[in-house]
Design a protein around this motif. Structure first.
Motif, mmCIF file in Angstrom:
data_model
loop_
_atom_site.group_PDB
_atom_site.id
_atom_site.type_symbol
_atom_site.label_atom_id
_atom_site.label_comp_id
_atom_site.label_asym_id
_atom_site.label_seq_id
_atom_site.Cartn_x
_atom_site.Cartn_y
_atom_site.Cartn_z
ATOM 1 N N ILE A 167 17.153 -12.695 -4.539
ATOM 2 C CA ILE A 167 17.507 -12.740 -3.119
ATOM 3 C C ILE A 167 18.243 -11.471 -2.716
ATOM 4 N N ASN A 168 19.179 -11.021 -3.551
ATOM 5 C CA ASN A 168 19.886 -9.788 -3.205
ATOM 6 C C ASN A 168 18.948 -8.584 -3.233
ATOM 7 N N TYR A 169 18.023 -8.574 -4.184
ATOM 8 C CA TYR A 169 17.030 -7.491 -4.207
ATOM 9 C C TYR A 169 16.270 -7.431 -2.890
ATOM 10 N N ALA A 170 15.812 -8.580 -2.418
ATOM 11 C CA ALA A 170 15.048 -8.620 -1.171
ATOM 12 C C ALA A 170 15.920 -8.241 0.019
ATOM 13 N N GLN A 171 17.171 -8.718 0.031
ATOM 14 C CA GLN A 171 18.017 -8.487 1.197
ATOM 15 C C GLN A 171 18.435 -7.031 1.348
ATOM 16 N N VAL A 172 18.401 -6.272 0.288
ATOM 17 C CA VAL A 172 18.646 -4.828 0.399
ATOM 18 C C VAL A 172 17.650 -4.199 1.379
ATOM 19 N N TRP A 173 16.444 -4.799 1.478
ATOM 20 C CA TRP A 173 15.370 -4.221 2.293
ATOM 21 C C TRP A 173 15.144 -4.952 3.606
ATOM 22 N N CYS A 174 16.093 -5.801 4.043
ATOM 23 C CA CYS A 174 15.957 -6.441 5.356
ATOM 24 C C CYS A 174 15.969 -5.362 6.444
ATOM 25 N N GLY A 175 15.036 -5.445 7.383
ATOM 26 C CA GLY A 175 15.025 -4.465 8.459
ATOM 27 C C GLY A 175 13.872 -4.648 9.419
ATOM 28 N N SER A 176 14.011 -4.048 10.611
ATOM 29 C CA SER A 176 13.003 -4.141 11.677
ATOM 30 C C SER A 176 12.624 -2.742 12.158
ATOM 31 N N TYR A 177 11.406 -2.620 12.670
ATOM 32 C CA TYR A 177 10.901 -1.349 13.210
ATOM 33 C C TYR A 177 10.463 -1.540 14.664
ATOM 34 N N ARG A 178 10.545 -0.481 15.430
ATOM 35 C CA ARG A 178 9.833 -0.447 16.708
ATOM 36 C C ARG A 178 8.362 -0.133 16.422
ATOM 37 N N PRO A 179 7.445 -0.652 17.243
ATOM 38 C CA PRO A 179 6.012 -0.412 16.989
ATOM 39 C C PRO A 179 5.670 1.073 16.882
ATOM 40 N N GLU A 180 6.255 1.896 17.752
ATOM 41 C CA GLU A 180 5.949 3.325 17.723
ATOM 42 C C GLU A 180 6.342 3.948 16.388
ATOM 43 N N PHE A 181 7.493 3.533 15.876
ATOM 44 C CA PHE A 181 7.942 4.095 14.609
ATOM 45 C C PHE A 181 7.161 3.506 13.440
ATOM 46 N N ALA A 182 6.715 2.273 13.594
ATOM 47 C CA ALA A 182 5.877 1.675 12.551
ATOM 48 C C ALA A 182 4.590 2.485 12.392
ATOM 49 N N ILE A 183 4.017 2.886 13.507
ATOM 50 C CA ILE A 183 2.786 3.683 13.470
ATOM 51 C C ILE A 183 3.054 5.033 12.809
ATOM 52 N N GLN A 184 4.208 5.638 13.155
ATOM 53 C CA GLN A 184 4.550 6.917 12.522
ATOM 54 C C GLN A 184 4.766 6.735 11.027
ATOM 55 N N SER A 185 5.413 5.640 10.641
ATOM 56 C CA SER A 185 5.701 5.400 9.222
ATOM 57 C C SER A 185 4.425 5.270 8.405
ATOM 58 N N ILE A 186 3.423 4.598 8.968
ATOM 59 C CA ILE A 186 2.139 4.459 8.269
ATOM 60 C C ILE A 186 1.551 5.830 7.962
#
Length: 751
Positions: A689-708
């Motif tokens: 659970i702690n491993y997963a929670q280190v990576w909790c987070g949200s993106y804006r759609p525009e930045f999600a596209i840039q990240s891809i």
């Protein structure tokens, strides 16, 4: 820095988040409220997962650190979700529900919150004027004050930029100082050298000095394809949202050029400005097409081409471009002379082959417009608000953000990026527990030992290659927290690092130019210096971790050694599931699809047998396919690029596997872990659970596209789901039956 190291993740984002830390009284009250809530909510969760008899007698930890950890874990979770169906939602659903992406941010995550907390501390120490500071620290505080001096910045307007453009030969579109005589005197070699050595802008041709891949003890000149004005080459010629980004980028060029014309009392001449900037965008589009895509640049052995200057000139004539003049002019800025037998390493062979026809197509005026634009683009953030306002539409199209970062955060980030050792010394004194170094060093030893032991499990690797891998793993050097010298008052090394800087409180723009020049020349000066194996590649006040293939070195700055990743006051399950997995991640980078090309001394060498090399790629193809089938709805349904993210995915998978085995081994050898109050979870479940929670987070759609397009890391949720789907121990821990999403029939494993 020329060549990139392998970071844990999310190091490049300039966006910052907001998080107010509770004061002492607020924190005390919060503990009482949290304890009461845990009693009630813990019972609710206890109905779902019972603690096995072997752990029922574990001591329940009720210290403030444990109570806060329990509250954090419970608040972040969504216990209504079935962990075997979507473990990311199960672990992070509460966090996602309770956190809204701030208007200033393109992404908001646990890492961003940790960076916010570091920035709050840095704000306090940089604004503290009561202490008698050593020269390096006083310069950092002066730089911060100059950045915060908005009244002066506003009053000076565009003049600092106009003065700087004069130095580089003007910006023809904005200054009308270009005629036939100017064009005849113009030399591309000298212009590129000036941009490189004085302004650290490596435009058209990327020249930098770094450790020689084939001999990490020395430095060598590299020639590579350059970065572009926009973050990804795809933005220049793809449709859909990319077209909107491209249009906003062109409009930004036009707006800034028009504003400067007005400040120069020149006529607007909208048609000419539009035509000139359209030509610049067309030129940059051709440069983008000439660059090799990211997925074609992972094999460093294939990239590496060593040659002398005569061969460089004959292979890449570029219509008369004088390579010796260009390189010598760059090096002259640090009083270094080319040797008669000087060799360079060319990484960007395909790009240079394509560059010749591009240079032949465009006029000197258009190329000068482009060079000046790249300098202008870099400096807009150092100007008055009306210039920053020109970026609004472009940033909205690119990041989805509507609001500029608050000034003090922008200034803290800037000073930390440019004076990381000085700022790091302030942070360490203020916030870094001294005992953390030894505790993390012990964790490194435990995780490294597991990596070496589990090599025996790998049937795809023969004994000859396993022995080389063992040698390399045992030779990895670790750097933890900070370099000692930044705290040693009698050691002048820290002050000497910044001896060439002389800031003024009223000249923020010029202070920034000093940083660019000193940064560029610090790198160039290394050419005749022996490589320092103990050099720190990053500052202490950074929330990230790194692996350096040329040094075979892992780095864990003080900034990342805080909850939820690490704390002396939380159970070891959380430390192994947090910083332990990060340690494993960085160790595994030494054996991913890029790091595998370097030996224990950091030299590029093929130490693999043909059998093991072939099977490495067969194992890797499984992960390429697995992650490449993740469709990200936030990025318009685009799939993750399984090849671009392969190195990070291999590291994520290896990291969590090694850390988990190290935790089990620690307990088997007598380690006694504690239970958290109100949470009926096993130690093993807490780890995941702690491993997963280190990576909790949200993106804006525009930045999600840039990240891809640009991020070598998979999206946050797929970093968790992908690595845990491949780990049988996870399915066992949460009793997932085969065929559920978290217990697939086929699993991938490299390390």
């Amino acid at each position: 820095m020329g060549k990139s190291e392998s970071p844990l993740g999310m190091v490049e984002s300039a966006d910052r988040a907001r998080q107010r830390r509770p004061g002492f009284l607020e924190g005390g009250l919060l503990l009482l409220l949290v304890t009461a809530a845990l009693v009630a909510l813990g019972v609710l969760y206890a109905d779902r997962r019972g603690i096995p008899e072997s752990q029922e007698g574990s001591e329940v930890c009720t210290t403030p650190g444990c109570v806060m950890a329990a509250a954090r874990i419970l608040q972040n979770m969504d216990p209504t979700m079935e962990p075997c169906d979507d473990f990311y939602q199960f672990a992070c659903g509460g966090w996602l529900r309770h956190h809204v992406i701030p208007e200033t941010n393109s992404r908001y995550s646990i890492f961003d919150i940790l960076r916010d907390q570091v920035e709050v501390i840095l704000k306090v120490v940089l604004e503290n004027s009561t202490a008698k500071d050593r020269p390096a620290v006083e310069k950092a505080k002066m730089l911060y004050r100059s950045c915060m001096n908005e009244n002066v910045i506003e009053r000076r307007g565009s003049q600092p930029l106009l003065d700087t453009l004069e130095v580089v030969g003007g910006w023809p579109v904005a200054m009308d100082k270009w005629n036939e005589t100017t064009g005849l005197k113009w030399e591309l070699e000298r212009q590129l050298a000036l941009m490189n050595s004085q302004f650290n802008r490596r435009v058209l041709i990327d020249l930098f000095v770094w450790n020689d891949d084939q001999n990490s003890s020395r430095h060598v000149i590299y020639i590579d394809q350059p970065t572009l004005g926009m973050p990804s080459r795809d933005y220049y010629f793809s449709g859909g949202r990319d077209r909107k980004v491209r249009e906003a980028y062109l409009q930004l060029m036009v707006s800034v050029a028009t504003m400067l014309r007005e400040d120069e009392n020149l006529p607007r001449d909208s048609r000419r400005v539009q035509e000139d900037m359209a030509q610049v965008l067309q030129l940059e589009t051709q440069l983008a097409k000439a660059t090799a895509p990211q997925e074609e640049r992972h094999d460093v052995i294939a990239l590496y081409h060593r040659m002398g200057l005569k061969e460089l000139q004959s292979q890449f004539g570029l219509k008369g471009f004088n390579w010796t003049l260009f390189i010598q002019t760059v090096l002259s800025s640090v009083n270094v002379k080319l040797l008669p037998d000087e060799e360079v390493v060319v990484y960007g062979v395909p790009y240079l082959q394509n560059l010749e026809s591009i240079l032949d197509t465009y006029s000197a005026r258009t190329i000068q417009n482009y060079l000046a634009w790249r300098l202008v683009l870099d400096r807009i953030g150092s100007l008055s608000q009306r210039f920053k306002d020109t970026r609004v539409n472009y940033r909205r199209a690119l990041f989805g953000t509507m609001v500029e970062e608050v000034r003090w955060r922008e200034c803290v980030g800037y000073v930390n990026s440019n004076m990381e050792s000085a700022v790091g010394s302030l942070y360490v004194r203020e916030a870094f527990p001294r005992d953390s170094k030894s505790m993390v060093r012990e964790l490194v030893g435990k995780v490294r030992a597991v990596f070496v032991e589990t090599l025996d499990e790998l049937s795809w690797m023969d004994e000859e290659s396993k022995e080389k891998a063992r040698e390399k793993a045992m030779s990895i050097q670790e750097q933890i927290g900070h370099p000692d010298y930044i705290l040693e008052e009698r050691n002048r090394r820290l002050d000497e690092e910044y001896s060439n800087l002389n800031f003024s409180e009223d000249l923020y723009f010029e202070n920034g130019l000093q940083n660019l020049k000193v940064g560029a020349q610090r790198g160039l000066r290394k050419l005749r210096e022996k490589a320092d194996p103990n050099l720190w590649i990053i500052g202490a006040a950074v929330v990230n971790a790194f692996y350096s293939p040329n040094r075979n070195q892992i780095v864990f700055p003080a900034g990342i050694l805080q909850p939820p990743l690490f704390s002396e006051e939380q159970p070891q399950a959380l430390n192994f599931g947090g910083i332990g997995t990060v340690i494993g991640h960085e160790i595994t980078h030494g054996f991913d699809n890029s790091g595998r090309n370097f030996d224990k001394n950091g030299n590029m060498m093929d130490w693999w047998s043909n059998f093991s090399s072939q099977h490495f790629w067969e194992q890797s193809e499984c992960m390429i396919y697995q992650y490449g089938n993740y469709s990200w709805d936030l990025a318009e349904g685009q799939n993750v690029n399984g090849f671009n993210t392969l190195g990070e995915n291999i590291a994520d998978n290896g990291g969590v596997r090694q850390a988990y085995q190290a935790y089990l081994k620690w307990m088997a050898e007598g380690g006694k872990d504690q239970q958290l109050p109100g949470l009926a979870l096993t130690h093993e479940q807490l780890f995941f659970i702690n491993y997963a929670q280190v990576w909790c987070g949200s993106y804006r759609p525009e930045f999600a596209i840039q990240s891809i397009k640009t991020d070598v890391h998979s999206p946050l949720k797929y970093r968790v789901l992908g690595s845990l789907q491949n780990l049988a121990a996870f399915a066992d821990t949460f009793h997932c039956t085969q065929g559920t999403p978290m217990h697939p029939k086929e699993r991938c494993r490299v390390w």
